[in-house]
Design a protein around this motif. Structure first.
Motif, PDB file in Angstrom:
ATOM      1  N   PHE A 220       0.845  -1.198   0.000  1.00  0.00           N
ATOM      2  CA  PHE A 220       0.000   0.000   0.000  1.00  0.00           C
ATOM      3  C   PHE A 220       0.880   1.248   0.000  1.00  0.00           C
ATOM      4  O   PHE A 220       0.684   2.157  -0.807  1.00  0.00           O
ATOM      5  CB  PHE A 220      -0.943   0.009   1.207  1.00  0.00           C
ATOM      6  N   TYR A 221       1.821   1.279   0.917  1.00  0.00           N
ATOM      7  CA  TYR A 221       2.685   2.461   1.015  1.00  0.00           C
ATOM      8  C   TYR A 221       3.512   2.647  -0.249  1.00  0.00           C
ATOM      9  O   TYR A 221       3.669   3.772  -0.728  1.00  0.00           O
ATOM     10  CB  TYR A 221       3.601   2.366   2.245  1.00  0.00           C
ATOM     11  N   ASP A 222       4.020   1.566  -0.808  1.00  0.00           N
ATOM     12  CA  ASP A 222       4.820   1.675  -2.023  1.00  0.00           C
ATOM     13  C   ASP A 222       3.998   2.203  -3.188  1.00  0.00           C
ATOM     14  O   ASP A 222       4.481   2.991  -3.998  1.00  0.00           O
ATOM     15  CB  ASP A 222       5.417   0.312  -2.404  1.00  0.00           C
ATOM     16  N   ARG A 223       2.742   1.768  -3.266  1.00  0.00           N
ATOM     17  CA  ARG A 223       1.918   2.108  -4.427  1.00  0.00           C
ATOM     18  C   ARG A 223       1.151   3.420  -4.275  1.00  0.00           C
ATOM     19  O   ARG A 223       1.092   4.211  -5.206  1.00  0.00           O
ATOM     20  CB  ARG A 223       0.943   0.963  -4.683  1.00  0.00           C
ATOM     21  N   TYR A 224       0.535   3.649  -3.113  1.00  0.00           N
ATOM     22  CA  TYR A 224      -0.384   4.775  -2.970  1.00  0.00           C
ATOM     23  C   TYR A 224       0.163   5.962  -2.177  1.00  0.00           C
ATOM     24  O   TYR A 224      -0.243   7.097  -2.407  1.00  0.00           O
ATOM     25  CB  TYR A 224      -1.678   4.311  -2.305  1.00  0.00           C
ATOM     26  N   PHE A 225       1.032   5.706  -1.233  1.00  0.00           N
ATOM     27  CA  PHE A 225       1.474   6.775  -0.336  1.00  0.00           C
ATOM     28  C   PHE A 225       2.093   7.963  -1.078  1.00  0.00           C
ATOM     29  O   PHE A 225       1.718   9.110  -0.809  1.00  0.00           O
ATOM     30  CB  PHE A 225       2.443   6.214   0.719  1.00  0.00           C
ATOM     31  N   PRO A 226       3.017   7.746  -2.019  1.00  0.00           N
ATOM     32  CA  PRO A 226       3.622   8.906  -2.703  1.00  0.00           C
ATOM     33  C   PRO A 226       2.584   9.785  -3.414  1.00  0.00           C
ATOM     34  O   PRO A 226       2.659  11.011  -3.356  1.00  0.00           O
ATOM     35  CB  PRO A 226       4.587   8.274  -3.704  1.00  0.00           C
ATOM     36  N   GLY A 227       1.611   9.173  -4.045  1.00  0.00           N
ATOM     37  CA  GLY A 227       0.586   9.954  -4.738  1.00  0.00           C
ATOM     38  C   GLY A 227      -0.294  10.733  -3.758  1.00  0.00           C
ATOM     39  O   GLY A 227      -0.690  11.872  -4.035  1.00  0.00           O
TER      40      GLY A 227
END
Length: 177
Positions: free
Chosen positions: A4-11
């Protein structure tokens, strides 16, 4: 959680950063993490992942708007005051803080029976007759003990305050506590 953090957090951080603007973009991580925590705590109320993600985005938006409102209110306050007024406010706040610290320290030094009297009188706002009934003493005894209580506080405080000032301080801080 790592995917989750890898995929959504930056956005999500980028979304929060855009909402907050350049001046408050340092708060973006906090907004996102607070939103994720809120969504996690309510995770059982979502029917699917889309609702969960929408909730997180709404939380981020609300937290960003709240931060911007606080910044705006702070600016309005500081811009409406001159530097001398702001300095006077800061000085007044410092004096008040030091006086209250001294008062709390003096309260802690009181014997337990006087701390009880202080609570009944200033915090609970009871009348002398009511206090006398609770403590099982005469009303005149309560009056004398209150006088002694204020005198002990005055002697225990580092500042030289008169009894009226101490009474006002007690009434204001204990009723708001």
């Amino acid at each position: 959680m790592a995917p989750f953090y890898d995929r959504y957090f930056p956005g999500m951080v980028m979304y929060a950063s855009r909402l907050l603007g350049h001046e408050l973009d340092w708060m973006a991580d906090d907004c996102v993490q607070d939103a994720i925590l809120d969504a996690f705590q309510k995770r059982h109320s979502f029917e699917n992942a889309m609702q969960w993600r929408a909730h997180i985005l709404a939380c981020i938006h609300n937290k960003a708007v709240s931060a911007l409102r606080k910044l705006s209110a702070m600016r309005n306050y500081t811009e409406s005051k001159t530097e001398e007024e702001l300095d006077a406010d800061a000085t007044r706040a410092l004096i008040e803080h030091e006086t209250l610290d001294s008062l709390y320290a003096a309260i802690k030094k009181l014997p337990p029976e006087y701390q009880t009297l202080l609570k009944l009188s200033f915090e609970d706002g009871l009348k002398n007759a009511e206090i006398a009934s609770i403590l099982g003493v005469a009303e005149i005894t309560v009056k004398k003990r209150k006088g002694k209580l204020l005198d002990m506080l005055r002697k225990n405080m580092t500042d030289d305050l008169d009894l009226i000032t101490i009474s006002i301080l007690l009434s204001s801080i204990l009723k708001t506590a």
